[in-house]
Design a protein around this motif. Structure first.
Motif, short mmCIF file in Angstrom:
data_model
loop_
_atom_site.label_atom_id
_atom_site.label_comp_id
_atom_site.label_asym_id
_atom_site.label_seq_id
_atom_site.Cartn_x
_atom_site.Cartn_y
_atom_site.Cartn_z
N GLU A 272 5.56 -0.26 6.93
CA GLU A 272 5.57 -1.55 7.59
C GLU A 272 4.16 -2.09 7.64
OE1 GLU A 272 7.19 -0.80 11.37
OE2 GLU A 272 9.18 -0.25 10.64
N ASN A 273 4.03 -3.41 7.47
CA ASN A 273 2.69 -4.00 7.47
C ASN A 273 2.19 -4.17 8.89
OD1 ASN A 273 0.34 -5.09 6.50
ND2 ASN A 273 1.39 -6.35 4.98
N ASN A 274 1.94 -3.03 9.53
CA ASN A 274 1.46 -2.99 10.90
C ASN A 274 -0.07 -2.97 10.89
OD1 ASN A 274 0.63 -2.13 13.49
ND2 ASN A 274 2.62 -1.16 13.84
N ALA A 275 -0.65 -3.91 11.60
CA ALA A 275 -2.11 -4.05 11.57
C ALA A 275 -2.83 -2.81 12.09
CB ALA A 275 -2.54 -5.27 12.38
N ASP A 276 -2.14 -1.99 12.90
CA ASP A 276 -2.79 -0.84 13.51
C ASP A 276 -2.44 0.48 12.83
OD1 ASP A 276 -4.10 -2.39 15.43
OD2 ASP A 276 -2.30 -2.44 16.67
N THR A 277 -1.73 0.44 11.71
CA THR A 277 -1.37 1.67 10.99
C THR A 277 -2.62 2.35 10.46
OG1 THR A 277 0.77 0.76 10.34
CG2 THR A 277 -0.05 2.62 9.07
N LEU A 278 -2.66 3.67 10.58
CA LEU A 278 -3.79 4.45 10.08
C LEU A 278 -3.31 5.46 9.06
CD1 LEU A 278 -5.58 5.23 13.48
CD2 LEU A 278 -6.18 3.43 11.84
N ILE A 279 -4.22 5.91 8.21
CA ILE A 279 -3.91 6.94 7.22
C ILE A 279 -3.39 8.20 7.91
CG2 ILE A 279 -4.93 8.51 5.53
CD1 ILE A 279 -4.57 5.69 4.44
N ALA A 280 -4.00 8.56 9.04
CA ALA A 280 -3.56 9.75 9.78
C ALA A 280 -2.10 9.61 10.21
CB ALA A 280 -4.46 9.97 10.99
N ASP A 281 -1.68 8.41 10.61
CA ASP A 281 -0.29 8.18 11.02
C ASP A 281 0.65 8.40 9.84
OD1 ASP A 281 -1.26 7.42 13.53
OD2 ASP A 281 -1.37 5.31 12.95
N LEU A 282 0.28 7.89 8.69
CA LEU A 282 1.13 8.01 7.50
C LEU A 282 1.29 9.47 7.08
CD1 LEU A 282 -0.17 5.01 5.38
CD2 LEU A 282 1.98 5.16 6.63
N LEU A 283 0.19 10.22 7.09
CA LEU A 283 0.27 11.63 6.73
C LEU A 283 1.16 12.40 7.69
CD1 LEU A 283 -3.42 12.43 5.70
CD2 LEU A 283 -1.40 12.59 4.23
N ALA A 284 1.02 12.13 8.98
CA ALA A 284 1.86 12.82 9.96
C ALA A 284 3.33 12.45 9.77
CB ALA A 284 1.40 12.46 11.38
N ARG A 285 3.59 11.18 9.50
CA ARG A 285 4.96 10.72 9.30
C ARG A 285 5.60 11.38 8.08
NH1 ARG A 285 5.45 4.43 8.51
NH2 ARG A 285 4.21 4.55 10.42
N GLN A 286 4.87 11.43 6.97
CA GLN A 286 5.42 12.02 5.75
C GLN A 286 5.57 13.53 5.88
OE1 GLN A 286 6.85 10.35 3.72
NE2 GLN A 286 5.87 8.36 3.45
N THR A 287 4.67 14.17 6.59
CA THR A 287 4.79 15.62 6.80
C THR A 287 6.04 15.93 7.61
OG1 THR A 287 2.41 15.95 6.67
CG2 THR A 287 3.67 17.65 7.79
N ILE B 156 1.16 8.06 -0.46
CA ILE B 156 1.46 8.66 0.85
C ILE B 156 2.23 7.69 1.74
CG2 ILE B 156 -0.51 10.23 0.73
CD1 ILE B 156 -1.76 8.40 2.95
N ALA B 157 2.03 6.39 1.53
CA ALA B 157 2.75 5.42 2.36
C ALA B 157 4.22 5.35 1.99
CB ALA B 157 2.11 4.04 2.21
N SER B 158 4.55 5.63 0.73
CA SER B 158 5.93 5.50 0.26
C SER B 158 6.67 6.83 0.19
CB SER B 158 5.94 4.87 -1.13
OG SER B 158 5.31 5.73 -2.07
N GLY B 159 5.94 7.96 0.22
CA GLY B 159 6.58 9.26 0.08
C GLY B 159 6.84 9.64 -1.37
N ALA B 160 6.17 8.98 -2.30
CA ALA B 160 6.36 9.28 -3.72
C ALA B 160 5.58 10.53 -4.12
CB ALA B 160 5.92 8.08 -4.57
N ASN B 161 5.71 10.89 -5.38
CA ASN B 161 4.98 12.02 -5.97
C ASN B 161 4.05 11.46 -7.03
OD1 ASN B 161 4.25 14.59 -7.01
ND2 ASN B 161 5.87 14.44 -8.53
N CYS B 162 2.81 11.89 -7.03
CA CYS B 162 1.82 11.37 -7.98
C CYS B 162 1.29 12.50 -8.86
CB CYS B 162 0.67 10.70 -7.24
SG CYS B 162 -0.54 9.92 -8.35
N ILE B 163 1.44 12.32 -10.18
CA ILE B 163 0.97 13.28 -11.16
C ILE B 163 -0.35 12.77 -11.71
CG2 ILE B 163 1.50 14.41 -13.36
CD1 ILE B 163 4.49 13.66 -12.76
N ILE B 164 -1.43 13.50 -11.45
CA ILE B 164 -2.78 13.05 -11.80
C ILE B 164 -3.25 13.73 -13.08
CG2 ILE B 164 -5.18 12.98 -11.03
CD1 ILE B 164 -4.09 13.11 -8.15
N ARG B 165 -3.82 12.96 -13.97
CA ARG B 165 -4.43 13.50 -15.18
C ARG B 165 -5.91 13.12 -15.21
NH1 ARG B 165 -1.30 16.51 -14.65
NH2 ARG B 165 0.35 17.30 -16.00
#
Length: 523
Positions: free
Chosen positions: A3-18, A238-247
């Motif tokens: 959600e485009n919440n002005a107060d969203t933080l990276i820490a919140d997203l990581l906790a939510r996805q975990t 991390i915001a969407s819960g996707a998987n990222c394959i890095i090369r």
């Protein structure tokens, strides 16, 4: 969905996805894979070790290593601990990395044994650096001895809990990341970005438009030191819960194999990547059974290449426009609505655009060309230690991009060039991108760039630098004839120069200043 919440933080997203997807795959490289739970644990652990080592708020951590999970973790640890992560091009020359170190004054450097030799001569000359973290280094006893600098193993740190020290996360508008401009015209500038700006782009653009979600596996062959990869491949993952394959970098053969294996559903790239996939193909159709979408940004996409690749791949290839100073995206096409050939799409939600006459600074009429100005939550805080540059490009919340654009009656935006790259021939304005679009359709042309060359009578004339394809020798007369058919006479290149390669940045932008022809042409 973020959600485009002005107060969203990276820490919140990581906790939510975990909590929701703790054991699901998150990021992987050629060395290891991590789950969402592991990403949260490791990034908090890294932030804790950095704080315990004496880092204070907005102290800089410079990363100088190839694409890897460690880059992702350091990016995410910065807002958790209130630090600033800076990412340098791992292909930088000795003078280039020395310039970055001097400019950003890091307290900590994260690198690996491959890149360490370039940094060792700099360490003793940079008093701010007190800690070097070596990724992949296992044996503490093998660490170099540099007075005043402590060396630690990244892997060893990840196996230990840090000493107790309370972390103070960065606020939404705090400086979290610094990426350097691509340097198409000279020395790069450090761009200061925030969580709010980058998360806004993820929520307003990448996730809703591409429908990125937990079922997706994204292939990242983009350089992680660019904002395109930071915001899409790291933050939007991390915001969407996707998987990222890095090369580590783009390899046509490796990307083709991964697509063919059916693992990848979403592939972001730059125009040159799609060009090489198309031209190097051994079959008329791309083998990619689960691929559903591709996107292109970083540099202008030739319309013919876009259409040809979509036919080849059988999936949409969405063109968009973004820049580091706006936390990447400004416009993007949609897979579900009308698209116009040559357009980079319409503005993303929450972003305002103006097309401004550079001479009068008044809005250009509909359909008219001018400088693109951008205003929105995604605009940078400013450049690092460059108040003069800030004053030139930032005004009342508007960022002056320096890019020339036009907008049609339906709101579609077309990038036509750079103000500094515009060629003025006898009073007529010429945009290199328009000529390049014609050149790319000519037989025997693998790559092309157009620059303005001084002319005694006309001021400037366009000159084309062309890389020949493997199909045969370059026919300059045929190319000139094709330009005469498609372009006004004053836009036809005055000369065709064959070169072995076109200098480009990691995002695919042409470094035209490296192609300048020093001798003026005569009348």
């Amino acid at each position: 969905m973020l959600e485009n919440n002005a107060d969203t933080l990276i820490a919140d997203l990581l906790a939510r996805q975990t909590s929701a997807r703790g054991e699901s795959p998150a990021f992987s490289d050629t060395r290891r894979s991590t789950t969402y739970r592991e990403v949260e644990t490791r990034t908090r652990r890294l932030a804790g070790h950095l704080a315990a080592s004496g880092l204070d708020r907005q102290d800089r951590i410079l990363m100088f290593l190839d694409n890897a999970v460690e880059v992702v973790e350091a990016y995410l640890a910065a807002p958790i601990g209130g630090f600033v992560t800076v990412c340098a091009n791992p292909q930088s020359s000795d003078p280039e990395i020395a310039y970055i170190v001097k400019d950003c004054s890091p307290r900590v450097i994260l690198t690996d044994t491959n890149h360490l030799p370039q940094l060792l001569p700099i360490l003793g000359q940079t008093p701010t650096i007190s800690l070097v973290i070596l990724a992949g280094a296992q044996i503490e006893a093998a660490m170099p001895d540099v007075p005043g600098v402590r060396f630690v193993s990244y892997d060893a740190w990840m196996e230990q809990e840090p000493a107790e020290r309370e972390l103070t996360p960065a606020a939404p508008d705090d400086w979290c990341w610094m990426l350097y401009t691509s340097g198409t015209t000279g020395k790069p500038k450090g761009v200061r970005l925030t969580q709010r700006g980058c998360l806004w782009v993820a929520a307003s653009c990448w996730i809703p438009v591409t429908e990125l979600g937990p079922a997706d596996s994204m292939l990242c062959a983009l350089p992680l030191f660019h904002s395109y990869a930071l915001v899409l491949c790291v933050i939007s993952t991390i915001a969407s819960g996707a998987n990222c394959i890095i090369r580590p970098k783009f390899s046509r053969a490796e990307v083709s194999d991964l697509l063919g294996d059916g693992v990848v559903t979403f592939f972001p790239g730059v125009p040159t990547m799609f060009h090489y996939l198309l031209k190097g193909a051994e079959t008329p159709r791309l083998k990619a059974p689960n691929l559903r979408l591709c996107v292109s940004a970083g540099a202008s996409m030739i319309p013919a290449l876009n259409q040809e690749f979509e036919t080849f791949a059988g999936v949409p290839l969405l063109d968009g426009y973004g820049i580091t100073e706006t936390s990447t995206m400004v416009t993007l096409n949609s897979p579900h609505t009308k698209r116009m050939p040559g357009s980079c799409g319409t503005p993303i939600n929450g972003v305002e655009l103006r097309i401004v006459d550079p001479a009068t600074e008044e809005d250009s009429p509909e359909g008219g060309s001018g400088e693109l100005w951008v205003r929105g939550p995604n605009v940078m805080l400013g450049y690092h230690n460059r108040p003069e540059a800030d004053a030139q490009v930032l005004r009342d919340g508007w960022y002056r991009t320096g890019d020339l654009a036009r907008r049609d009656s339906e709101g579609f935006v077309y990038i036509t060039g750079r103000i500094k790259e515009m060629i003025i021939r006898g009073g007529e304005n010429i945009y290199p991108a328009e000529i390049e679009a014609v050149l790319f359709e000519c037989e025997g042309v693998a790559d092309a760039a157009v620059v303005g060359v001084a002319h005694e009578a006309l001021g400037e004339v366009p000159v084309a630098f062309i890389v020949a394809s493997e199909s045969g020798p370059l026919d300059s007369e045929q190319i000139i004839a094709a330009c005469r058919e498609r372009l006004s006479a004053y836009k036809v290149p005055s000369e065709i120069i064959q070169v072995s390669g076109i200098p480009r940045t990691g995002s695919g932008k042409i470094q035209r200043y490296k192609l300048s022809k020093p001798t003026p042409l005569s009348a």
